[in-house]
Structure formats: C-alpha cells, structure tokens
Design a protein around this motif. Structure first.
Motif, PDB file in Angstrom:
ATOM      1  N   ASN A 167       0.824  -1.211   0.090  1.00  0.00           N
ATOM      2  CA  ASN A 167       0.051  -0.144  -0.092  1.00  0.00           C
ATOM      3  C   ASN A 167       0.887   1.351  -0.013  1.00  0.00           C
ATOM      4  O   ASN A 167       0.602   2.148  -0.606  1.00  0.00           O
ATOM      5  N   ASN A 168       1.985   1.286   0.734  1.00  0.00           N
ATOM      6  CA  ASN A 168       2.701   2.426   0.785  1.00  0.00           C
ATOM      7  C   ASN A 168       3.432   2.427  -0.516  1.00  0.00           C
ATOM      8  O   ASN A 168       3.896   3.621  -0.964  1.00  0.00           O
ATOM      9  N   TYR A 169       3.702   1.442  -1.003  1.00  0.00           N
ATOM     10  CA  TYR A 169       4.554   1.565  -2.541  1.00  0.00           C
ATOM     11  C   TYR A 169       3.457   2.297  -3.660  1.00  0.00           C
ATOM     12  O   TYR A 169       4.122   3.156  -4.269  1.00  0.00           O
ATOM     13  N   PHE A 170       2.330   2.207  -3.492  1.00  0.00           N
ATOM     14  CA  PHE A 170       1.599   2.551  -4.532  1.00  0.00           C
ATOM     15  C   PHE A 170       1.187   4.052  -3.935  1.00  0.00           C
ATOM     16  O   PHE A 170       1.279   4.762  -4.999  1.00  0.00           O
ATOM     17  N   LYS A 171       1.456   4.444  -2.928  1.00  0.00           N
ATOM     18  CA  LYS A 171       1.312   5.752  -2.293  1.00  0.00           C
ATOM     19  C   LYS A 171       2.446   6.504  -2.991  1.00  0.00           C
ATOM     20  O   LYS A 171       2.255   7.550  -3.499  1.00  0.00           O
ATOM     21  N   GLU A 172       3.679   5.990  -2.491  1.00  0.00           N
ATOM     22  CA  GLU A 172       4.956   6.531  -3.038  1.00  0.00           C
ATOM     23  C   GLU A 172       4.804   6.947  -4.443  1.00  0.00           C
ATOM     24  O   GLU A 172       5.337   7.872  -5.040  1.00  0.00           O
ATOM     25  N   ASN A 173       4.579   5.864  -5.522  1.00  0.00           N
ATOM     26  CA  ASN A 173       4.324   6.032  -6.809  1.00  0.00           C
ATOM     27  C   ASN A 173       3.639   6.989  -7.301  1.00  0.00           C
ATOM     28  O   ASN A 173       3.524   7.593  -8.228  1.00  0.00           O
ATOM     29  N   LYS A 174       2.275   6.953  -6.610  1.00  0.00           N
ATOM     30  CA  LYS A 174       1.514   8.238  -7.188  1.00  0.00           C
ATOM     31  C   LYS A 174       2.048   9.504  -6.811  1.00  0.00           C
ATOM     32  O   LYS A 174       1.910  10.457  -7.699  1.00  0.00           O
ATOM     33  N   LYS A 175       2.756   9.786  -5.651  1.00  0.00           N
ATOM     34  CA  LYS A 175       3.317  10.944  -5.525  1.00  0.00           C
ATOM     35  C   LYS A 175       4.396  11.219  -6.527  1.00  0.00           C
ATOM     36  O   LYS A 175       4.571  12.388  -6.934  1.00  0.00           O
ATOM     37  N   ASN A 176       5.185  10.276  -6.795  1.00  0.00           N
ATOM     38  CA  ASN A 176       6.165  10.469  -8.027  1.00  0.00           C
ATOM     39  C   ASN A 176       5.594  10.754  -9.296  1.00  0.00           C
ATOM     40  O   ASN A 176       6.266  11.759  -9.926  1.00  0.00           O
ATOM     41  N   SER A 177       4.528  10.068  -9.546  1.00  0.00           N
ATOM     42  CA  SER A 177       3.708  10.442 -10.903  1.00  0.00           C
ATOM     43  C   SER A 177       3.274  11.780 -10.906  1.00  0.00           C
ATOM     44  O   SER A 177       3.281  12.657 -11.899  1.00  0.00           O
ATOM     45  N   MET A 178       2.845  12.322  -9.771  1.00  0.00           N
ATOM     46  CA  MET A 178       2.365  13.879  -9.729  1.00  0.00           C
ATOM     47  C   MET A 178       3.359  14.756  -9.836  1.00  0.00           C
ATOM     48  O   MET A 178       3.346  15.756 -10.361  1.00  0.00           O
ATOM     49  N   LEU A 179       4.595  14.331  -9.419  1.00  0.00           N
ATOM     50  CA  LEU A 179       5.796  15.239  -9.482  1.00  0.00           C
ATOM     51  C   LEU A 179       6.215  15.405 -10.775  1.00  0.00           C
ATOM     52  O   LEU A 179       6.474  16.422 -11.272  1.00  0.00           O
ATOM     53  N   ILE A 180       6.420  14.192 -11.278  1.00  0.00           N
ATOM     54  CA  ILE A 180       6.902  14.280 -12.844  1.00  0.00           C
ATOM     55  C   ILE A 180       5.883  14.789 -13.811  1.00  0.00           C
ATOM     56  O   ILE A 180       6.358  15.684 -14.613  1.00  0.00           O
ATOM     57  N   GLY A 181       4.384  14.482 -13.636  1.00  0.00           N
ATOM     58  CA  GLY A 181       3.561  15.048 -14.293  1.00  0.00           C
ATOM     59  C   GLY A 181       3.608  16.850 -14.240  1.00  0.00           C
ATOM     60  O   GLY A 181       3.405  17.408 -15.114  1.00  0.00           O
ATOM     61  N   ALA A 182       3.711  17.293 -13.182  1.00  0.00           N
ATOM     62  CA  ALA A 182       3.620  18.568 -12.761  1.00  0.00           C
ATOM     63  C   ALA A 182       4.950  19.270 -13.301  1.00  0.00           C
ATOM     64  O   ALA A 182       4.769  20.460 -13.804  1.00  0.00           O
ATOM     65  N   GLY A 183       6.093  18.602 -13.074  1.00  0.00           N
ATOM     66  CA  GLY A 183       7.338  19.025 -13.882  1.00  0.00           C
ATOM     67  C   GLY A 183       7.165  19.028 -15.249  1.00  0.00           C
ATOM     68  O   GLY A 183       7.534  20.262 -15.954  1.00  0.00           O
ATOM     69  N   VAL A 184       6.396  18.074 -16.078  1.00  0.00           N
ATOM     70  CA  VAL A 184       6.199  18.269 -17.321  1.00  0.00           C
ATOM     71  C   VAL A 184       5.536  19.820 -17.874  1.00  0.00           C
ATOM     72  O   VAL A 184       5.774  20.429 -18.602  1.00  0.00           O
ATOM     73  N   ILE A 185       4.161  19.909 -17.039  1.00  0.00           N
ATOM     74  CA  ILE A 185       3.223  21.052 -17.134  1.00  0.00           C
ATOM     75  C   ILE A 185       4.208  22.091 -17.086  1.00  0.00           C
ATOM     76  O   ILE A 185       3.943  23.119 -17.923  1.00  0.00           O
ATOM     77  N   LEU A 186       5.223  22.217 -15.998  1.00  0.00           N
ATOM     78  CA  LEU A 186       6.036  23.412 -15.958  1.00  0.00           C
ATOM     79  C   LEU A 186       6.848  23.664 -17.035  1.00  0.00           C
ATOM     80  O   LEU A 186       7.003  24.747 -17.473  1.00  0.00           O
ATOM     81  N   CYS A 187       7.467  22.539 -17.737  1.00  0.00           N
ATOM     82  CA  CYS A 187       8.178  22.739 -18.912  1.00  0.00           C
ATOM     83  C   CYS A 187       7.556  23.269 -19.915  1.00  0.00           C
ATOM     84  O   CYS A 187       7.907  24.381 -20.535  1.00  0.00           O
ATOM     85  N   LEU A 188       6.117  22.882 -20.188  1.00  0.00           N
ATOM     86  CA  LEU A 188       5.409  23.300 -21.431  1.00  0.00           C
ATOM     87  C   LEU A 188       5.067  24.899 -21.140  1.00  0.00           C
ATOM     88  O   LEU A 188       5.018  25.444 -22.054  1.00  0.00           O
ATOM     89  N   LEU A 189       4.647  24.774 -19.999  1.00  0.00           N
ATOM     90  CA  LEU A 189       4.179  26.414 -19.554  1.00  0.00           C
ATOM     91  C   LEU A 189       5.453  27.243 -19.756  1.00  0.00           C
ATOM     92  O   LEU A 189       5.294  28.514 -20.275  1.00  0.00           O
ATOM     93  N   GLY A 190       6.746  26.875 -19.440  1.00  0.00           N
ATOM     94  CA  GLY A 190       7.807  27.759 -19.741  1.00  0.00           C
ATOM     95  C   GLY A 190       8.121  28.009 -21.151  1.00  0.00           C
ATOM     96  O   GLY A 190       8.381  29.366 -21.653  1.00  0.00           O
ATOM     97  N   VAL A 191       7.949  26.983 -22.009  1.00  0.00           N
ATOM     98  CA  VAL A 191       8.040  27.498 -23.429  1.00  0.00           C
ATOM     99  C   VAL A 191       6.589  28.165 -23.910  1.00  0.00           C
ATOM    100  O   VAL A 191       6.869  28.940 -24.728  1.00  0.00           O
TER     101      VAL A 191
END
Length: 262
Positions: free
Chosen positions: A87-111
């Motif tokens: 269960n903790n593994y799933f929670k950690e991976n969801k947090k990582n996915s949100m971090l990476i997804g948000a990072g991609v949004i910031l990159c495209l926002l910068g462009v």
C-alpha cells in the motif's frame, strides 16, 4: 485425503522451498479438501472423489507457468512483501507520478511563456521589465529550474527509496497477489479510458489554432499557447495513470517487468 496429500507433496517436491510455495501449497490443499468433501457429500466414492479432485487441480507445469517458477534458479528464500509495504509503495508511486506530471506541465508552460510574453508585449498588454531582450528568458529558466528539481527529487525517491527493492527480487503472499490482481483488473478500464482521453486531447489540440484563426483572421500565438496547455494536460494524464499501471506490473511481474522482458 491421504492420497491427495501425497499427490500434493510429490507435486511440490521439485519446487523451491520458499514461503510463497508453502502458502500456495496450503491454499491448494484447502481448495482440494473442500472439493473432496463436496464430492463425498454428493455420493461419490472415495476413488471417484480423489480422481476428480486431482484431475481438476492441474499439474506441475501449469503451476510453474502461473507463478513464473524457474527450477534452474538457485532455491532461495526471497524477502516477502507485506500488505502495508504494498500500500505504501502505491502511495509513493502516485506522489512520484504527480511530481513528474507537474514538472512536465511547468516545462511546457515555460515554452508557452516564450511565445506568450512577446505576443502580449506586441499587443501592448505588457510594458516594463519583461518588455524585450533576454529578460524574456527569465520566467522560462525559473520554471525549467523548478521542473528539473521536481524530476530530480522524484528520481531520487525512486532510486534510493526504501521500496526500490520492488523492482528487484521479492515474493508476494498468495492472498496478497490475488488481491493485487483483482485491483489491477478493476483499474484496467480506468487506465484504458485515461489513454483514450490523452490521445483525443493530443489530436484535438491543434483545433485551438483554427479557432484563433477564425477569431483574429490569423493563426495567432495565443492559439499555440492554448495548444501547449491542452498537450500538457494530456501528458499529465499519461504520466499519472501510466505510473499507476507500472506499479501493478512491477508487483505482479508482468508486462515489461516480467522475467523474460527483464
């Protein structure tokens, strides 16, 4: 029942002596016992009941295929994951996915800002500090720096976190494996829908250019900015739901995490 137990002992004699195999054996015996008692109550003789039970519960080759057992491997007692760890593994991976997804949004926002700010300056909406020159790059580099920090942090959490062993060698108790398989099957329609939505958004994103062209008479930079915004949403959907699917694949050792693909 002694015949059934002897059959089961012989069936597991060549398999690794691990906690997982012990749990599987106990689970199979329990099911065989229930089936045997059911047949006896229905009027079957001892030999008939035993024969039916043994024939219905497969053979050693089916068992090896189902649980991906390789008899050529060294027999070892692998670490077994608990329900809390999963269960903790799933929670950690969801947090990582949100971090990476948000990072991609910031990159495209910068462009997008590299395109949007000059257009706003040209239309007279912005004057002053951002009006011209290399200053236009400041918001872009700020957003890229934040996104890079998010990517790095997520990568360190994956590479050095306490659940990094899940990408290596481990065992799942039978009951936990079955529970994850059920959750994976339940999640599959959601994952399929997320892929469809992401693809549709990506394909439809150029429509913003045509809409802007209709309004202003030319394909303005504003249309490009809206297009990048829509694409960023699609990418976030791909990353978030794809990461959850990857978590199920890693735990169940299927897809690219299967033994043959590794």
């Amino acid at each position: 029942m002694e015949t059934i137990m002897n059959y089961l002992d012989n069936m597991f004699a060549t398999l690794p002596k691990t906690k997982q195999m012990k749990a599987i054996k106990e689970d199979i015996f329990s099911n065989m016992e229930d089936k045997y008692n059911e047949l006896k109550r229905s009027g079957k003789s001892e030999n008939e009941a035993v024969g039916i039970v043994i024939s219905e519960f497969g053979n050693i080759d089916e068992l090896k295929r189902e649980f991906d057992i390789d008899l050529n491997e060294e027999k070892e007692d692998l670490p077994s994951l608990t329900e809390t760890e999963v269960n903790n593994y799933f929670k950690e991976n969801k947090k990582n996915s949100m971090l990476i997804g948000a990072g991609v949004i910031l990159c495209l926002l910068g462009v997008s800002l590299l395109i949007l700010i000059p257009q706003l300056v040209s239309d007279g909406y912005i004057t002053g500090f951002l009006d011209g020159g290399d200053r236009l790059l400041i918001p872009f580099f700020i957003l890229i720096a934040i996104a890079t920090g998010m990517f790095t942090y997520a990568g360190m959490r994956m590479g050095f976190g306490k659940y990094r062993s899940i990408d290596k060698r481990f065992e799942l108790p039978l009951y936990l494996r079955k529970s994850i398989e059920i959750k994976n099957e339940t999640f599959h329609p959601t994952y399929t829908l997320s892929v469809i939505v992401g693809v549709v958004l990506s394909i439809l994103s150029p429509i913003t250019l045509f809409i802007e062209s209709t309004i202003t008479g030319t394909a303005s930079n504003y249309g490009v900015v809206f297009q990048l915004f829509i694409i960023s949403i699609a990418v976030y959907i791909f990353v978030y739901f794809g990461w959850i699917k990857m978590s199920y694949d890693a735990l169940l050792k299927i897809g690219r995490h299967s033994k043959i693909n590794k």
